[in-house]
Design an enzyme around this catalytic site. Structure first.
Site, PDB file in Angstrom:
ATOM      1  N   HIS A  28       0.834  -1.260   0.077  1.00  0.00           N
ATOM      2  CA  HIS A  28      -0.030   0.035   0.075  1.00  0.00           C
ATOM      3  C   HIS A  28       0.940   1.231   0.010  1.00  0.00           C
ATOM      4  O   HIS A  28       1.321   1.697   0.901  1.00  0.00           O
ATOM      5  CB  HIS A  28      -0.837  -0.109   1.190  1.00  0.00           C
ATOM      6  CG  HIS A  28      -2.030   0.844   1.104  1.00  0.00           C
ATOM      7  ND1 HIS A  28      -3.199   0.787   1.726  1.00  0.00           N
ATOM      8  CD2 HIS A  28      -2.066   2.321   0.911  1.00  0.00           C
ATOM      9  CE1 HIS A  28      -3.988   1.764   1.333  1.00  0.00           C
ATOM     10  NE2 HIS A  28      -3.340   2.754   0.953  1.00  0.00           N
ATOM     11  N   HIS A  30       0.979   4.908  -2.655  1.00  0.00           N
ATOM     12  CA  HIS A  30       0.478   5.706  -3.682  1.00  0.00           C
ATOM     13  C   HIS A  30       1.441   6.270  -4.309  1.00  0.00           C
ATOM     14  O   HIS A  30       2.327   6.901  -3.677  1.00  0.00           O
ATOM     15  CB  HIS A  30      -0.662   6.766  -3.165  1.00  0.00           C
ATOM     16  CG  HIS A  30      -1.681   6.261  -2.317  1.00  0.00           C
ATOM     17  ND1 HIS A  30      -2.937   6.188  -3.019  1.00  0.00           N
ATOM     18  CD2 HIS A  30      -1.764   5.577  -1.131  1.00  0.00           C
ATOM     19  CE1 HIS A  30      -3.872   5.491  -2.312  1.00  0.00           C
ATOM     20  NE2 HIS A  30      -3.214   5.454  -1.066  1.00  0.00           N
ATOM     21  N   GLU A 217     -10.873   3.157   7.286  1.00  0.00           N
ATOM     22  CA  GLU A 217      -9.890   4.547   7.595  1.00  0.00           C
ATOM     23  C   GLU A 217     -10.743   5.475   8.464  1.00  0.00           C
ATOM     24  O   GLU A 217     -10.107   5.893   9.857  1.00  0.00           O
ATOM     25  CB  GLU A 217      -9.223   4.885   6.455  1.00  0.00           C
ATOM     26  CG  GLU A 217      -8.273   5.973   6.612  1.00  0.00           C
ATOM     27  CD  GLU A 217      -7.625   6.381   5.363  1.00  0.00           C
ATOM     28  OE1 GLU A 217      -8.348   6.280   4.263  1.00  0.00           O
ATOM     29  OE2 GLU A 217      -6.577   6.944   5.416  1.00  0.00           O
TER      30      GLU A 217
END
Ligand SMILES: O=c1[nH]cnc2c1ncn2[C@H]1C[C@H](O)[C@@H](CO)O1
Ligand SMILES: [Zn+2]
Length: 362
Positions: A28, A30, A217
């Site tokens: 994970h 970005h 989240e």
């Protein structure tokens, strides 16, 4: 007043030598949250983008971390306007991807799944396919420059507040034999539940294609429930609010049991969670409780620039908070490879030939 007078973000944490050397896997991360600050400044000059808060790379790094430290996911996400603005040409995308692979490899990352939203890179006239090709070219170049020490795959992200997820799911399927390993949805979670994108997930299922979903989240267990049980996600981005379904004494509710018992990997990103308010501090971050309860935990950066972190620093933070030694990081790294969207023989090769020997040699 000078910009830096007002900035409070801490300098990079000192990292133990063995942590730097340990093999790591990140699921994970970005692409548009991890640019080198100096690259942003150069690209902004080249494309005439004048809205950067500063043109000093060191100040810019601190600005991102500080601006993202708001306690709100929505505010955290606002900072990406600056990075996406300079990622609108083939050359810029290729450069950013190549540097991403180099930076991860230099930090000991041997396998990375890097995600980005192709729909956010069309302002310079590129097509979605051209965006994917430009990023892929960059990652292949970065792998080469790193002497083959890292393998990078991408995840194509659909933004949860727009309506292009089915198109991006189709794009994922079209490029899956060419460096694209799967699909994700990201963006503001509140008001944008994952089932809004059900046609995309159903398409991916029909096509036997991998996907993960950011959930748990900013919203709690109901978002995770929808991601897992309605959309059928294989992994959960963050997922830390699964603790909503765990009692004080550690008794698991039905959803938490399902996630744990089916070994659905949680892509945990501690520093990002502190910034967006999903966790209060490292010492009380749920990663340790979830690990002790038997969840499949992976440790991740989320956004190296925006969260001012690296894989080594994430390791160090949880090592300091919970006394973890190499055996725990080996566990997280093997868990990440087990949950990776790579064919099984490739996952096994990385575990047996790279990760296990790397930890044995520490
Ligand atoms: O942690 C996150 N939660 C939700 N969305 C996120 C997070 N980090 C980055 N994003 C968004 C902002 C980026 O522009 C987009 C694609 O990488 O994904
Ligand atoms: Zn994320």
């Amino acid at each position: 007043m000078h910009l830096s007078d007002n900035l409070t973000a801490p300098a990079a944490a000192p990292v133990s030598d063995w942590i730097r050397r340990a093999p790591k896997a990140v699921l994970h991360d970005h692409l548009d949250g991890g640019l080198r600050p100096a690259t942003i400044v150069e690209l902004a000059r080249e494309c005439g983008y004048t809205a950067l808060p500063t043109e000093d790379p060191a100040e810019l790094a601190v600005w991102f971390r500080d601006a993202a430290d708001s306690g709100s996911l929505e505010r955290y996400l606002e900072t990406f306007a600056h990075t996406c603005a300079v990622m609108q040409t083939r050359e810029a995308l290729t450069r950013v991807a190549a540097e991403c692979a180099e930076d991860l490899a230099a930090d000991g990352v041997v396998y990375a799944e890097v995600r980005y939203a192709p729909e956010q890179h069309l302002e310079g006239g590129l097509t979605l396919d051209e965006v994917v090709e430009a990023v892929n070219d960059g990652f292949r170049e970065g792998e080469r420059r790193s002497g083959g020490r890292i393998t990078v795959r991408t995840l194509l992200t659909g933004m949860r507040h727009t309506d292009r997820s089915l198109e991006i799911a189709r794009l994922t399927v079209a490029h899956r034999d060419n460096g694209v390993a799967g699909f994700d949805i990201a963006g503001g979670e509140i008001g944008n539940p994952p089932a809004r994108h059900l046609p995309a997930f159903q398409h991916l299922k029909r096509e036997n294609c991998h996907f993960t979903i950011h959930a748990g989240e900013a919203v709690g267990a109901e978002s995770i429930h929808e991601a897992v049980q309605v959309c059928g996600t294989e992994r959960i981005g963050h997922g830390v609010r699964i603790t909503d379904d765990i009692a004080e004494d550690g008794t698991l509710g039905r959803l938490a049991s399902y996630v744990r018992d089916n070994r659905i990997a949680l892509e945990v990103c501690p520093t990002s969670n502190l910034q967006t308010g999903a966790a209060k501090d490292y010492a009380t971050h749920p990663i340790d409780e979830l690990r002790r309860l038997g969840f499949r935990i992976t440790l991740n950066t989320d956004n190296r620039l925006v969260s001012g972190t690296t894989m080594s620093e994430e390791f160090q933070h949880v090592a300091d908070a919970f006394g973890y030694g190499p055996e725990v990081f080996e566990e997280f790294t093997v868990a990440a490879l087990e949950a990776a969207f790579l064919p099984l023989p490739e996952r096994r090769r990385l575990i047996d030939e790279v990760v296990r020997p790397g930890y044995a040699a520490l």
